[in-house]
Design a protein around this motif. Structure first.
Motif, PDB file in Angstrom:
ATOM      1  N   LEU A   4       8.561 -12.696 -39.052  1.00 49.40           N
ATOM      2  CA  LEU A   4       9.864 -13.196 -38.998  1.00 49.40           C
ATOM      3  C   LEU A   4       9.903 -13.781 -37.472  1.00 49.40           C
ATOM      4  N   TYR A   5       9.189 -13.176 -36.286  1.00 46.22           N
ATOM      5  CA  TYR A   5       9.198 -13.355 -35.100  1.00 46.22           C
ATOM      6  C   TYR A   5       8.200 -13.777 -34.309  1.00 46.22           C
ATOM      7  N   SER A   6       7.076 -13.716 -34.872  1.00 43.25           N
ATOM      8  CA  SER A   6       5.623 -13.976 -34.068  1.00 43.25           C
ATOM      9  C   SER A   6       5.603 -15.667 -33.926  1.00 43.25           C
ATOM     10  N   ALA A   7       6.263 -16.514 -34.853  1.00 44.34           N
ATOM     11  CA  ALA A   7       6.046 -17.912 -34.860  1.00 44.34           C
ATOM     12  C   ALA A   7       7.378 -18.522 -35.619  1.00 44.34           C
ATOM     13  N   PRO A   8       7.861 -19.897 -35.241  1.00 46.19           N
ATOM     14  CA  PRO A   8       8.905 -20.362 -35.870  1.00 46.19           C
ATOM     15  C   PRO A   8       8.832 -20.258 -37.242  1.00 46.19           C
ATOM     16  N   VAL A   9      10.090 -20.007 -37.936  1.00 43.65           N
ATOM     17  CA  VAL A   9       9.974 -19.915 -39.532  1.00 43.65           C
ATOM     18  C   VAL A   9      10.065 -21.081 -40.178  1.00 43.65           C
ATOM     19  N   ARG A  10      10.671 -22.082 -39.578  1.00 41.08           N
ATOM     20  CA  ARG A  10      10.326 -23.607 -39.918  1.00 41.08           C
ATOM     21  C   ARG A  10      10.143 -24.285 -38.597  1.00 41.08           C
TER      22      ARG A  10
ATOM     23  N   PRO B 165       2.458  -8.006 -31.835  1.00 39.83           N
ATOM     24  CA  PRO B 165       2.495  -9.176 -32.522  1.00 39.83           C
ATOM     25  C   PRO B 165       3.650  -8.903 -33.381  1.00 39.83           C
ATOM     26  N   GLY B 166       4.378  -9.914 -33.696  1.00 37.50           N
ATOM     27  CA  GLY B 166       5.756  -9.964 -34.596  1.00 37.50           C
ATOM     28  C   GLY B 166       6.909  -9.503 -33.872  1.00 37.50           C
ATOM     29  N   LEU B 167       6.885  -9.101 -32.639  1.00 42.78           N
ATOM     30  CA  LEU B 167       8.118  -8.905 -32.067  1.00 42.78           C
ATOM     31  C   LEU B 167       8.460  -9.756 -31.158  1.00 42.78           C
ATOM     32  N   PRO B 168      10.042  -9.995 -30.833  1.00 49.10           N
ATOM     33  CA  PRO B 168      10.451 -11.240 -30.366  1.00 49.10           C
ATOM     34  C   PRO B 168       9.922 -11.067 -28.949  1.00 49.10           C
ATOM     35  N   ARG B 169       9.861 -12.339 -28.153  1.00 43.93           N
ATOM     36  CA  ARG B 169       9.438 -12.338 -26.922  1.00 43.93           C
ATOM     37  C   ARG B 169      10.670 -12.438 -26.103  1.00 43.93           C
ATOM     38  N   PRO B 170      10.416 -12.182 -24.711  1.00 47.26           N
ATOM     39  CA  PRO B 170      11.523 -11.970 -23.681  1.00 47.26           C
ATOM     40  C   PRO B 170      12.438 -13.182 -23.751  1.00 47.26           C
ATOM     41  N   ASP B 171      12.451 -14.187 -24.316  1.00 45.40           N
ATOM     42  CA  ASP B 171      13.405 -15.306 -24.430  1.00 45.40           C
ATOM     43  C   ASP B 171      13.999 -15.152 -25.730  1.00 45.40           C
ATOM     44  N   PHE B 172      14.040 -14.013 -26.451  1.00 46.09           N
ATOM     45  CA  PHE B 172      14.985 -13.666 -27.805  1.00 46.09           C
ATOM     46  C   PHE B 172      16.056 -14.121 -27.490  1.00 46.09           C
ATOM     47  N   THR B 173      16.790 -14.958 -28.230  1.00 44.61           N
ATOM     48  CA  THR B 173      18.087 -15.532 -28.123  1.00 44.61           C
ATOM     49  C   THR B 173      18.857 -15.076 -29.468  1.00 44.61           C
ATOM     50  N   PRO B 174      20.313 -15.139 -29.252  1.00 45.19           N
ATOM     51  CA  PRO B 174      21.208 -14.566 -30.737  1.00 45.19           C
ATOM     52  C   PRO B 174      21.490 -15.645 -31.552  1.00 45.19           C
TER      53      PRO B 174
END
Length: 255
Positions: free
Chosen positions: A28-34, A204-213
């Motif tokens: 879900l989080y390692s790359a854009p889902v679309r 891998p797979g965890l949101p990066r520091p720029d994780f936004t809501p």
């Protein structure tokens, strides 16, 4: 409402893509889902969105518009009843009028235009806050809403302030239950996000520091990171403010 059927519904597209990722066992989080869009909601939301991954865009948009209409009417109906308006001859006109007037509010219009889930969260929280004060499902609405988007957790604090501590405990338990469900449905890094957060930023797979809501374009997120670190936005840093003023002054002086 009718115009929403032809709207791009960007958020809904992201929900569908996240549902497809869940159904195919992807990350879900390692790359854009679309293309260019990251999924930035808790993993439990992706599980809820999984059925959307089976639908085409047209049926999904029509279903979202219909669902939001029902949720808006429910919110209006529940709100009027909570303040004592129960007679049908008063309740029905009040619900229709207030639901119609709600389209003048930007947040409601955007919810339809972008295919967002905010009316669903509103209905869950409202049903919980105005429902019976006793029962096994007490706290379920707030807990499930918090599992989909963390913002409703603020109502747990409100319940504590109001002295409804058992209700707050129930909501917390339901929210924790949505997190524990992830260990069964979404094992691995994406299933640990809501419980443990970012254990390691390089995992891998965890949101990066720029994780936004909210779902955001990848290019926009990258631009935001650059402006945060370099002060290119006039509102970012004092240095950025000065640079922006000098740039405008030189532009005005140029012939």
């Amino acid at each position: 409402m009718i115009l929403a059927l032809d709207a791009p519904m960007v958020d809904l597209r992201v929900y569908q893509a996240a549902g497809q990722v869940v159904l195919t066992g992807g990350e879900l989080y390692s790359a854009p889902v679309r293309p260019d869009f990251f999924f930035t909601y808790p993993p439990f939301a992706a599980v809820v969105f999984a059925p959307l991954g089976l639908l085409r865009v047209g049926p999904a948009q029509a279903g979202m518009v219909l669902l939001n209409c029902v949720l808006l009417l429910f919110a209006a109906w529940r709100s009027w009843r909570s303040i004592g308006v129960r007679a049908p001859w008063m309740l029905v006109p009040a619900v229709i009028a207030s639901a119609g007037a709600a389209f003048l509010i930007e947040a409601v219009y955007t919810n339809f235009h972008d295919g967002q889930i905010n009316l669903l969260l509103l209905a869950l929280v409202l049903a919980d806050m105005t429902g019976p004060k006793e029962g096994r499902l007490r706290g379920a609405g707030i807990g499930i809403a918090a599992g989909m988007k963390l913002t409703p957790l603020i109502f747990v604090i409100l319940l504590v302030v109001l002295g409804r501590r058992r209700h707050a405990a129930g909501a917390t338990a339901w929210a924790a239950g949505t997190a524990l469900l992830l260990f069964v449905v979404l094992p691995g890094p994406s299933g640990r996000v809501l419980v443990f957060g970012r254990v390691r930023q390089d995992e891998p797979g965890l949101p990066r520091p720029d994780f936004t809501p909210q779902p955001v374009p990848a290019r926009n997120a990258a631009q935001i990171r650059r402006t945060r670190t370099r002060g290119h936005l006039g509102v970012a840093t004092p240095r950025g403010v000065g640079r922006d003023r000098r740039t405008r002054r030189r532009r005005d002086e140029d012939p």
